[in-house]
Design an enzyme around this catalytic site. Structure first.
Site, mmCIF file in Angstrom:
data_model
loop_
_atom_site.group_PDB
_atom_site.id
_atom_site.type_symbol
_atom_site.label_atom_id
_atom_site.label_comp_id
_atom_site.label_asym_id
_atom_site.label_seq_id
_atom_site.Cartn_x
_atom_site.Cartn_y
_atom_site.Cartn_z
ATOM 1 N N ASP A 16 0.877 -1.205 0.005
ATOM 2 C CA ASP A 16 -0.024 0.002 0.115
ATOM 3 C C ASP A 16 0.967 1.261 0.073
ATOM 4 O OD1 ASP A 16 -2.280 1.776 0.190
ATOM 5 O OD2 ASP A 16 -1.782 1.834 2.378
ATOM 6 N N ASP A 18 -0.138 4.981 0.872
ATOM 7 C CA ASP A 18 -0.311 5.888 2.195
ATOM 8 C C ASP A 18 -0.284 5.477 3.557
ATOM 9 O OD1 ASP A 18 -0.907 8.184 0.304
ATOM 10 O OD2 ASP A 18 -3.007 7.448 -0.068
#
Length: 249
Positions: A16, A18
């Site tokens: 991922d 953020d």
């Protein structure tokens, strides 16, 4: 377990953006709060109940595509709005309009405040690639490429499945596993040979429901127990903790 803190049969790593690679989760939370508070204040008046940038963010919007985040949070307050279209102006009282307002705020904050990477994550990804494992970035953000370029990290990933690609391929976002599954597929691996690295509860659920080989929760917000409850196989404070000699929670 390998020197990377992963099962022996893992061949690809899906990260991922953020909250895992970059310190932008706090920027997103602030933009959501500003966006939702303005909407709720206009709708309910001065005594509106504000958006909680921790509890509401973690539960309803973190890790989800923008429109899904808007829809899910508003539903928690018993509010329904027309969907609108992705091209709605940011002042439109639609799901897409509110999402576009939030995106405007995020881009402004990124331009003015910049983007900072998690150095431990970058060290870990470099170690992963040096060991011969392939990597993908998997994010609901449509700004993924610009963010990676701003920290000179685009070359660390062999595949990018972000908000732009998901829309082109009509992939549902997290907590559905489809974006992670697409990344594993593009890297030439079955889900069982892929490790997922996420800080969001929605990402944990995607990792669990997609039956990935290993799901790593990155605890940036003191939610270790929740990450385990939502599907993590292991939880760490920093990905560098997975390297030989590091400590997992």
């Amino acid at each position: 377990m390998t020197q990377l803190g992963l099962p022996e049969d893992i061949t690809v790593c899906l990260f991922d953006l953020d909250g895992v690679v970059t310190r932008t989760a706090v920027v997103h939370a602030a933009a959501w709060k500003e966006t939702f508070d303005a909407f709720l204040r206009e709708r309910d008046g001065a005594d509106f109940r504000p958006f909680d940038p921790v509890a509401d963010y973690d539960e309803y919007v973190d890790g989800r595509p923008r429109a899904d985040g808007v829809r899910t949070f508003l539903a928690s307050r018993g509010i329904q709005l027309p969907e609108g279209t992705p091209d709605d102006p940011p002042d439109a009282r639609t799901v897409n309009g509110i999402g576009n307002r939030k995106n405007e705020l995020v881009l402004r904050k990124i331009r003015t405040e910049g983007v900072e990477p998690y150095e431990g994550t970058l060290r870990y990804i470099e170690a992963v690639r040096a060991a011969g494992l392939r990597t993908a970035i998997v994010s609901s953000s449509a700004n993924t490429r610009a963010v990676l370029r701003s920290i000179d990290a685009e070359g660390l990933f062999d595949v990018r499945i972000d908000g732009v690609v998901a829309r082109e391929r009509e992939l549902p976002g997290k907590p559905h596993p489809d974006t992670f599954l697409a990344a594993a597929h593009d890297l030439g691996a079955d889900a069982g040979r892929a490790a997922v690295f996420e800080d969001a509860l929605a990402g944990m659920e995607a990792g669990r429901s997609g039956h990935f080989g290993y799901v790593v929760g990155v605890d940036r917000a003191g939610q270790r127990d929740a990450l385990y409850a939502h599907g993590a196989d292991v939880v760490v404070k920093d990905l560098a903790d997975l390297l030989a000699g590091g400590d997992a929670a």
